[in-house]
Design a protein around this motif. Structure first.
Motif, PDB file in Angstrom:
ATOM      1  N   TYR A   1      34.137  40.691  40.929  1.00 49.67           N
ATOM      2  CA  TYR A   1      34.900  39.976  39.903  1.00 49.67           C
ATOM      3  C   TYR A   1      36.298  39.644  40.423  1.00 49.67           C
ATOM      4  CZ  TYR A   1      31.540  40.827  36.162  1.00 49.67           C
ATOM      5  OH  TYR A   1      30.410  40.820  35.382  1.00 49.67           O
ATOM      6  N   SER A   2      36.816  38.522  39.969  1.00 48.54           N
ATOM      7  CA  SER A   2      38.201  38.144  40.181  1.00 48.54           C
ATOM      8  C   SER A   2      38.962  38.446  38.896  1.00 48.54           C
ATOM      9  CB  SER A   2      38.311  36.655  40.522  1.00 48.54           C
ATOM     10  OG  SER A   2      39.657  36.230  40.494  1.00 48.54           O
ATOM     11  N   ILE A   3      40.038  39.218  39.002  1.00 55.57           N
ATOM     12  CA  ILE A   3      40.796  39.658  37.837  1.00 55.57           C
ATOM     13  C   ILE A   3      42.264  39.289  38.037  1.00 55.57           C
ATOM     14  CG2 ILE A   3      41.504  41.666  36.481  1.00 55.57           C
ATOM     15  CD1 ILE A   3      38.852  42.987  37.375  1.00 55.57           C
TER      16      ILE A   3
ATOM     17  N   ASP B   1      50.788  36.459  36.231  1.00 54.46           N
ATOM     18  CA  ASP B   1      51.293  35.126  36.574  1.00 54.46           C
ATOM     19  C   ASP B   1      50.297  34.306  37.401  1.00 54.46           C
ATOM     20  OD1 ASP B   1      53.315  33.126  36.544  1.00 54.46           O
ATOM     21  OD2 ASP B   1      53.988  33.725  38.539  1.00 54.46           O
ATOM     22  N   GLY B   2      49.006  34.435  37.074  1.00 56.43           N
ATOM     23  CA  GLY B   2      47.998  33.645  37.757  1.00 56.43           C
ATOM     24  C   GLY B   2      47.519  34.200  39.081  1.00 56.43           C
ATOM     25  N   LEU B   3      48.102  35.313  39.550  1.00 61.12           N
ATOM     26  CA  LEU B   3      47.707  35.895  40.837  1.00 61.12           C
ATOM     27  C   LEU B   3      46.414  36.694  40.674  1.00 61.12           C
ATOM     28  CD1 LEU B   3      48.320  36.598  43.831  1.00 61.12           C
ATOM     29  CD2 LEU B   3      49.566  38.595  42.952  1.00 61.12           C
ATOM     30  N   PRO B   4      45.336  36.342  41.398  1.00 63.71           N
ATOM     31  CA  PRO B   4      44.080  37.077  41.245  1.00 63.71           C
ATOM     32  C   PRO B   4      43.901  38.178  42.293  1.00 63.71           C
ATOM     33  CG  PRO B   4      43.666  35.064  42.468  1.00 63.71           C
ATOM     34  CD  PRO B   4      45.163  35.113  42.195  1.00 63.71           C
ATOM     35  N   LEU B   5      43.176  39.201  41.899  1.00 59.29           N
ATOM     36  CA  LEU B   5      42.719  40.253  42.787  1.00 59.29           C
ATOM     37  C   LEU B   5      41.216  40.364  42.594  1.00 59.29           C
ATOM     38  CD1 LEU B   5      42.839  42.790  44.582  1.00 59.29           C
ATOM     39  CD2 LEU B   5      43.648  44.076  42.577  1.00 59.29           C
TER      40      LEU B   5
END
Length: 205
Positions: A145-147, A151-155
């Motif tokens: 999953y991308s979480i 501020d829009g930064l995904p991990l």
């Protein structure tokens, strides 16, 4: 005890550092909600409030404000708020977390991982927990999953299932431009926060 004291000192220093900033400029840079007393950032789909007078941090839980002055929360949020670059942007390209750092840190990520074992033992609850944090499924890993961090930064977190020969493992991907948002060391604090949030969500099922 010494490590705990160092963590407390680091968090206190980060708060003092925040208080030296032009808060109006931070609000404009990040488009933060605010009032006279607080800034209101989001972190992993949870609302926080940051005291404009002391730098103390609280998180919203079940409609009430709870103390959030943990080392990981303070260091992650204040790094993002204070030190993210003005012209930051997400590239849309993933980069392995280990590739941002040194060989020593890469080895740390390869050790046996109790979180990976927990997530493998409850795969559907792991999926639900990721989705509860606003995660979007990715077509990599056995479950991934991308979480959004902030501020829009995904991990991205990838779970690779283990078997009799190899243990379950987790792999972490950041956007290629992540260092425009936070320092390399802060990636570890953010990663730790995410894992604890996922575990907490799973315990609720």
């Amino acid at each position: 005890m010494a490590r705990t004291n160092n963590y407390l000192l680091q968090a206190a220093q980060a708060k003092r550092y925040f208080l030296t900033y032009d808060q109006a400029a931070l609000i404009r840079k990040l488009k933060l909600a605010f009032d006279d007393d607080y800034l209101y950032p989001m972190l992993f789909a949870r609302k926080y409030r940051l005291s404009r007078k002391t730098g103390d941090l609280e998180r919203e839980e079940r409609g009430a404000w709870q103390d959030a002055n943990t080392h990981e929360e303070v260091m992650t949020l204040l790094d993002l708020i204070c030190d993210s670059k003005e012209g930051r942007f997400v590239s849309g390209r993933w980069k392995n977390m280990a590739d941002f750092g040194h060989a020593f840190h890469q080895n740390l990520l390869e050790e046996r991982d109790p979180y990976a074992e927990l997530f493998q033992s409850q795969p559907e609850d792991f999926r639900k927990a990721c989705e509860a944090l606003g995660g979007e499924p990715l077509p990599t890993g056995d479950i991934a999953y991308s979480i959004e961090v902030f501020d829009g930064l995904p991990l991205a977190v990838q779970l690779w299932l283990g078997d009799e020969e190899f243990p379950a493992r987790l792999r972490y991907l950041w956007d290629e431009n992540a260092l425009q948002y936070l320092k390399y060391e802060t990636m570890y604090y953010a990663r730790g926060l995410l894992l604890e949030r996922l575990k907490t969500e799973m315990e609720a099922y």
